[in-house]
Structure formats: structure tokens, C-alpha cells
Design a protein around this motif. Structure first.
Motif, PDB file in Angstrom:
ATOM      1  N   UNK A 219       0.830  -1.201   0.000  1.00  0.00           N
ATOM      2  CA  UNK A 219       0.000   0.000   0.000  1.00  0.00           C
ATOM      3  C   UNK A 219       0.865   1.252   0.000  1.00  0.00           C
ATOM      4  N   UNK A 220       0.661   2.114  -1.004  1.00  0.00           N
ATOM      5  CA  UNK A 220       1.370   3.380  -1.107  1.00  0.00           C
ATOM      6  C   UNK A 220       0.353   4.511  -1.163  1.00  0.00           C
ATOM      7  N   UNK A 221       0.595   5.567  -0.396  1.00  0.00           N
ATOM      8  CA  UNK A 221      -0.309   6.709  -0.435  1.00  0.00           C
ATOM      9  C   UNK A 221      -0.872   7.008   0.934  1.00  0.00           C
ATOM     10  N   UNK A 222      -2.134   7.372   0.965  1.00  0.00           N
ATOM     11  CA  UNK A 222      -2.791   7.749   2.216  1.00  0.00           C
ATOM     12  C   UNK A 222      -3.230   6.494   2.970  1.00  0.00           C
ATOM     13  N   UNK A 223      -2.329   5.931   3.765  1.00  0.00           N
ATOM     14  CA  UNK A 223      -2.642   4.680   4.454  1.00  0.00           C
ATOM     15  C   UNK A 223      -3.677   4.880   5.557  1.00  0.00           C
ATOM     16  N   UNK A 224      -3.928   6.120   5.949  1.00  0.00           N
ATOM     17  CA  UNK A 224      -4.909   6.360   7.004  1.00  0.00           C
ATOM     18  C   UNK A 224      -6.332   6.125   6.533  1.00  0.00           C
ATOM     19  N   UNK A 225      -6.552   5.995   5.211  1.00  0.00           N
ATOM     20  CA  UNK A 225      -7.906   5.793   4.703  1.00  0.00           C
ATOM     21  C   UNK A 225      -8.242   4.322   4.501  1.00  0.00           C
ATOM     22  N   UNK A 226      -7.335   3.417   4.907  1.00  0.00           N
ATOM     23  CA  UNK A 226      -7.528   1.992   4.662  1.00  0.00           C
ATOM     24  C   UNK A 226      -7.787   1.255   5.962  1.00  0.00           C
ATOM     25  N   UNK A 227      -8.765   0.361   5.921  1.00  0.00           N
ATOM     26  CA  UNK A 227      -9.068  -0.505   7.055  1.00  0.00           C
ATOM     27  C   UNK A 227      -9.006  -1.955   6.578  1.00  0.00           C
ATOM     28  N   UNK A 228      -8.155  -2.753   7.211  1.00  0.00           N
ATOM     29  CA  UNK A 228      -8.040  -4.168   6.857  1.00  0.00           C
ATOM     30  C   UNK A 228      -9.125  -4.931   7.619  1.00  0.00           C
ATOM     31  N   UNK A 248      -4.957  11.346  12.092  1.00  0.00           N
ATOM     32  CA  UNK A 248      -5.878  10.435  11.414  1.00  0.00           C
ATOM     33  C   UNK A 248      -5.301   9.036  11.220  1.00  0.00           C
ATOM     34  N   UNK A 249      -4.040   8.843  11.596  1.00  0.00           N
ATOM     35  CA  UNK A 249      -3.384   7.558  11.375  1.00  0.00           C
ATOM     36  C   UNK A 249      -3.742   6.605  12.520  1.00  0.00           C
ATOM     37  N   UNK A 301      14.934   8.866  10.351  1.00  0.00           N
ATOM     38  CA  UNK A 301      15.822   9.768  11.062  1.00  0.00           C
ATOM     39  C   UNK A 301      15.726   9.470  12.558  1.00  0.00           C
ATOM     40  N   UNK A 302      16.869   9.240  13.183  1.00  0.00           N
ATOM     41  CA  UNK A 302      16.896   8.885  14.602  1.00  0.00           C
ATOM     42  C   UNK A 302      16.876  10.141  15.468  1.00  0.00           C
ATOM     43  N   UNK A 303      15.807  10.904  15.309  1.00  0.00           N
ATOM     44  CA  UNK A 303      15.570  12.091  16.122  1.00  0.00           C
ATOM     45  C   UNK A 303      14.109  12.062  16.537  1.00  0.00           C
ATOM     46  N   UNK A 304      13.792  12.879  17.507  1.00  0.00           N
ATOM     47  CA  UNK A 304      12.409  12.913  17.980  1.00  0.00           C
ATOM     48  C   UNK A 304      11.500  13.359  16.843  1.00  0.00           C
ATOM     49  N   UNK A 305      10.584  12.506  16.464  1.00  0.00           N
ATOM     50  CA  UNK A 305       9.671  12.815  15.363  1.00  0.00           C
ATOM     51  C   UNK A 305       8.475  11.890  15.445  1.00  0.00           C
ATOM     52  N   UNK A 306       7.401  12.298  14.793  1.00  0.00           N
ATOM     53  CA  UNK A 306       6.213  11.448  14.768  1.00  0.00           C
ATOM     54  C   UNK A 306       6.465  10.180  13.958  1.00  0.00           C
ATOM     55  N   UNK A 307       7.295  10.280  12.944  1.00  0.00           N
ATOM     56  CA  UNK A 307       7.608   9.094  12.142  1.00  0.00           C
ATOM     57  C   UNK A 307       8.278   8.031  12.997  1.00  0.00           C
ATOM     58  N   UNK A 308       9.289   8.444  13.747  1.00  0.00           N
ATOM     59  CA  UNK A 308       9.984   7.484  14.599  1.00  0.00           C
ATOM     60  C   UNK A 308       9.054   6.964  15.691  1.00  0.00           C
ATOM     61  N   UNK A 309       8.181   7.825  16.215  1.00  0.00           N
ATOM     62  CA  UNK A 309       7.242   7.401  17.255  1.00  0.00           C
ATOM     63  C   UNK A 309       6.320   6.302  16.756  1.00  0.00           C
ATOM     64  N   UNK A 310       5.806   6.463  15.529  1.00  0.00           N
ATOM     65  CA  UNK A 310       4.917   5.442  14.978  1.00  0.00           C
ATOM     66  C   UNK A 310       5.669   4.140  14.723  1.00  0.00           C
TER      67      UNK A 310
END
Length: 437
Positions: A219-228, A248-249, A301-310
């Protein structure tokens, strides 16, 4: 010695080996050749002239009509080629790959698809001009023998699409204009679907994936709109997120029906992922991903970020993880004007969230693109200290080797002094450029 006239006569009566090859042998030879070369065999002899017309597999791309000497418009040449193919081909054709993304339009495509629908097509890939969105004809959805379908840069609007394909095993849609409702129905009515690839933008509303036989989902794109919703056999999930509002994620909604999931790859692209000030990502899921054995985290990136948090949220929620691969973001490609987001910090807050985690099943770790920053060394130290059954840690040395010798030896010495929870843990420095997850 045979006189000249006799030698000449002798050569003239020798059989033409190519002309006397059995038809099935010729078919095998043609199947092993690129389509362009297969057509060229028509000049070998009279027997070979129309043999290519019985090919059951065909690859059509710009190499068939773009040459340095011929200045004829590519679209006109393609139209001429399609006419010859449709008028001369005989028998079934089971596999077709049509890649014409560089053309200005899609001439003769309707007739071509109609022809394929009446000739037992089983494997079809249509990559069409991205500048001129092509509306797929109804004949495509009458291809009852289709098992593999790949579509790029087109539009699906016909209601027949909602009926799906009874025998379809794999479906790949890239930049395809389709409504959420029609996409849901298409997937639901492919009861044998095992592999699904979707490259979707922010135009779609929420969609539910109901595919009980699905094993792999890319899955590429807006993954927040998908429910498995119903994927009990899903084993491999690749998420390339973009166009996402962090609030929304909802990972709980995404993963709650994945009891068999073993392989997980999670990648949030740089563009379009943002969060409001003060938002905190969840530290773990409300349930564990007990089947996940392999986790891939590219370009982080190994810094404080929402990406790393998820990403750490998913790692924390995978207690039976056996293989972990992390590719650290390569800062060499960042703009010079940007602030250096990887400034060494005493202890990244995100790693503190993992302080109560022990990787009781982790056997192998692979770390890519390391440069020896403080954050990277802290991560290595943490993984070695909290992995009691670790067998190997592979550290990519392609960038480390570019450091000064003294600096490189200092990094190696520091890592070798880290305490290890596993007495069997081995650290291997290796160039991983030729090895992909």
C-alpha cells in the motif's frame, strides 16, 4: 577435391535447417525472445514468416517503435503496429504487457482489449500514458480467465468492475482513478485474490479491504484511509505512507484483523506527513501483533519525530519479533540550507519509550547506512542490551569506511565495549549495498 560446380550444386540441395525445425521448437524459441526480436524472425524463411503471429505472450513497449533513424511519430507507429497485430495474430494469447506511458494518447487500445477479452488472456499489464487518463472499456471486465492484472494511469468507472474477477490472484493499481465504493467492491468480488498492490492518493474516502485469501498487500499513499477488515491470511504488509495527517493515522483500525501477519515494512515519506503542535503519537497498540516476525524500517531519522514514534509503536507491539532491519536516513541528500536534524542528543526521548521492552525472540538485526552518530550508537547499545537471544548484528560499513581511520576505529571500539545480553551475539561489519530487504 570436389570441383567448383559440384560444390555449388551440393550446397544448393542441402536442407534449410531453420525451415525444417518442428513447429513446437520454433514456438519455444520465439517465447524465449523479446517481442521485437520474435517479430524479426519472420525474415528467416517462409516457414518462420508468420510464426510470431501465434505467440501466446507479448511484451509491447517503446523499444518496438522508437529508433534513432525513424522519425515517424511514435503514436502513429504504435497505431500501425497494433493494426498489424490485431489483423495477423492467430490463436489464444495468455500474457500481455503493454507499456506506453511515453505516448501522447492511447490509439487502438479499446480494440486491443476487446481482442484480448476473446482470446483467454490470463496475465495483463497496462501501463498507459499518464498525461491522458484513459477510461477502461467494459470489455476488460469480461476477461473471465484473468489471473494477474496490473493497471497504471487510467480510470475505472464502468459498473462491471464491481463484479470483480472470479479467478484473479494478483491485482496492482497505480495512479488509477476509481471511487472508494467501486474499489471496495472490485476487491471483494475477487474471491481468490492473494496479492494486492495499491498506489492511492488523497482523493479516496475510507475503504475497507475484505479479501479472505489475501497474503500480500503493498500500500502506497494515504494509508490512514484503509481498514483491513477481513484479511485472516495476510502474511506480508508493506506500508509506504504519504499525504497523512498524523491524528488520522489509526493503527488499531489498520492492524486489528491481521492475525497471521509475519512481515511488516513501514515507510513514511517525507512529503505530506504532519501533525498539529502538541500531538503525541501512541506508544503502543491496544493489542499485540503476536505473529509479526520480521520488521523493516527504511530511511528513518533517529531524532524525535512522529515518524519514529509510529515506528517504535509498531516495534513495541511486536513481542515475537525475530528479525529487525533499520535503514538510517542518508543526510548526504538533504539540502545544505536545512537544519541538521540529527544533532547528537544525550538520550533520544523516543528510545526512553522502549526502556521497558525486552526483545526476547530477536535473533538478527541489520542496520544500514550508519555514519556513527550518537543516536545510532545509542540504538546499537540498546538493542545489544535488550536482546537475550540475539545471534547476529549486521552493521553496514559503506559510509563508515568513508570516515577517517581514527574516527572509524573509535566507533568500532565503542561498539565492541557495549554490554550484550546474549552471549552468542556477533557483530559483523559488512557493505550492504547489494543486499535489499
Amino acid at each position: 577435391m570436389m570441383p567448383p560446380k559440384a560444390r555449388k550444386f551440393g550446397r544448393s540441395v542441402l536442407p534449410d535447417a531453420l525451415s525444417y525445425l518442428p513447429d513446437n521448437i520454433i514456438d519455444v524459441i520465439l517465447m524465449c525472445l523479446p517481442s521485437k526480436d520474435a517479430v524479426r524472425t519472420s525474415i528467416l524463411s517462409k516457414k518462420w514468416r508468420y510464426h510470431w503471429c501465434r505467440l501466446t505472450k507479448l511484451e509491447i513497449d517503446d523499444s518496438l517503435w522508437i529508433t534513432k533513424k525513424d522519425l515517424l511519430n511514435p503514436t502513429i507507429k504504435f497505431r500501425k503496429m497494433m493494426y498489424q497485430f490485431l489483423s495477423l495474430h492467430e490463436g489464444p494469447i495468455t500474457k500481455v504487457s503493454l507499456d506506453i506511458v511515453l505516448l501522447a494518447s492511447c490509439p487502438e487500445i479499446d480494440n486491443f482489449i476487446y481482442f484480448l477479452s476473446r482470446n483467454n488472456i490470463q496475465h495483463l499489464a497496462l501501463h498507459l500514458p499518464h498525461r491522458n487518463e484513459y477510461k477502461l472499456p467494459s470489455s476488460l471486465f469480461t476477461c473471465s480467465q484473468l489471473r494477474h492484472l496490473s493497471l497504471a494511469y487510467c480510470s475505472i468507472q464502468h459498473p462491471l468492475a464491481s463484479q470483480g474477477f472470479d479467478k484473479l490472484i494478483s491485482l496492482n493499481l497505480c495512479e488509477v482513478n476509481i471511487s472508494s465504493e467501486l474499489l471496495e467492491s472490485l476487491i471483494f468480488h475477487c474471491p481468490l485474490l492473494e496479492e494486492l498492490g495499491l498506489d492511492i492518493g488523497d482523493r479516496l474516502d475510507a475503504i475497507e479491504i475484505n479479501a479472505p485469501m489475501l497474503k500480500s498487500f503493498d500500500l502506497t499513499g494515504n494509508i490512514s484511509c484503509v481498514c483491513l477488515k477481513n484479511v485472516p491470511r495476510l502474511v506480508k504488509l508493506l506500508l509506504y505512507g504519504d499525504y497523512i495527517q498524523a491524528e488520522e493515522l489509526d493503527f488499531a483500525k489498520l492492524f486489528e484483523c491481521c492475525p497471521a501477519l509475519e512481515h511488516l515494512r513501514f515507510f513514511l515519506l517525507d512529503s505530506g506527513f504532519f501533525a498539529e503542535e502538541g500531538y503525541e503519537a501512541p506508544t503502543r497498540l491496544p493489542f499485540n501483533l503476536n505473529s509479526v516476525k520480521r520488521f523493516y524500517l527504511p530511511d528513518i531519522k533517529l531524532v524525535e519525530s512522529h515518524k519514529l514514534s509510529y515506528a517504535l509503536c509498531l516495534i513495541r507491539s511486536s513481542p515475537y519479533l525475530e528479525y529487525l532491519e533499520i535503514q538510517v536516513h542518508d543526510y548526504r541528500y538533504d539540502d545544505e540550507d536545512e537544519d541538521d536534524e540529527d544533532e547528537p542528543i544525550p538520550e533520544p526521548l523516543e528510545l526512553k519509550h522502549l526502556s521497558d521492552v525486552t526483545f526476547n525472540h530477536l535473533k538478527e538485526v541489520k542496520l544500514r547506512c550508519l555514519t556513527g552518530t550518537t543516536s545510532e550508537l545509542l540504538l546499537i547499545k540498546f538493542l545489544l542490551a535488550e536482546s537475550p537471544v540475539l545471534e547476529r548484528m549486521l552493521i553496514d560499513r559503506q559510509f563508515l569506511d568513508q570516515e577517517q581511520l581514527d574516527r572509524r576505529l573509535q566507533i568500532f571500539a565503542e561498539i565492541s565495549n557495549f554490554s550484550r545480553a546474549s552471549p552468542k551475539a556477533e557483530i559483523v561489519y559488512i557493505d550492504l549495498r547489494g543486499s535489499l530487504a
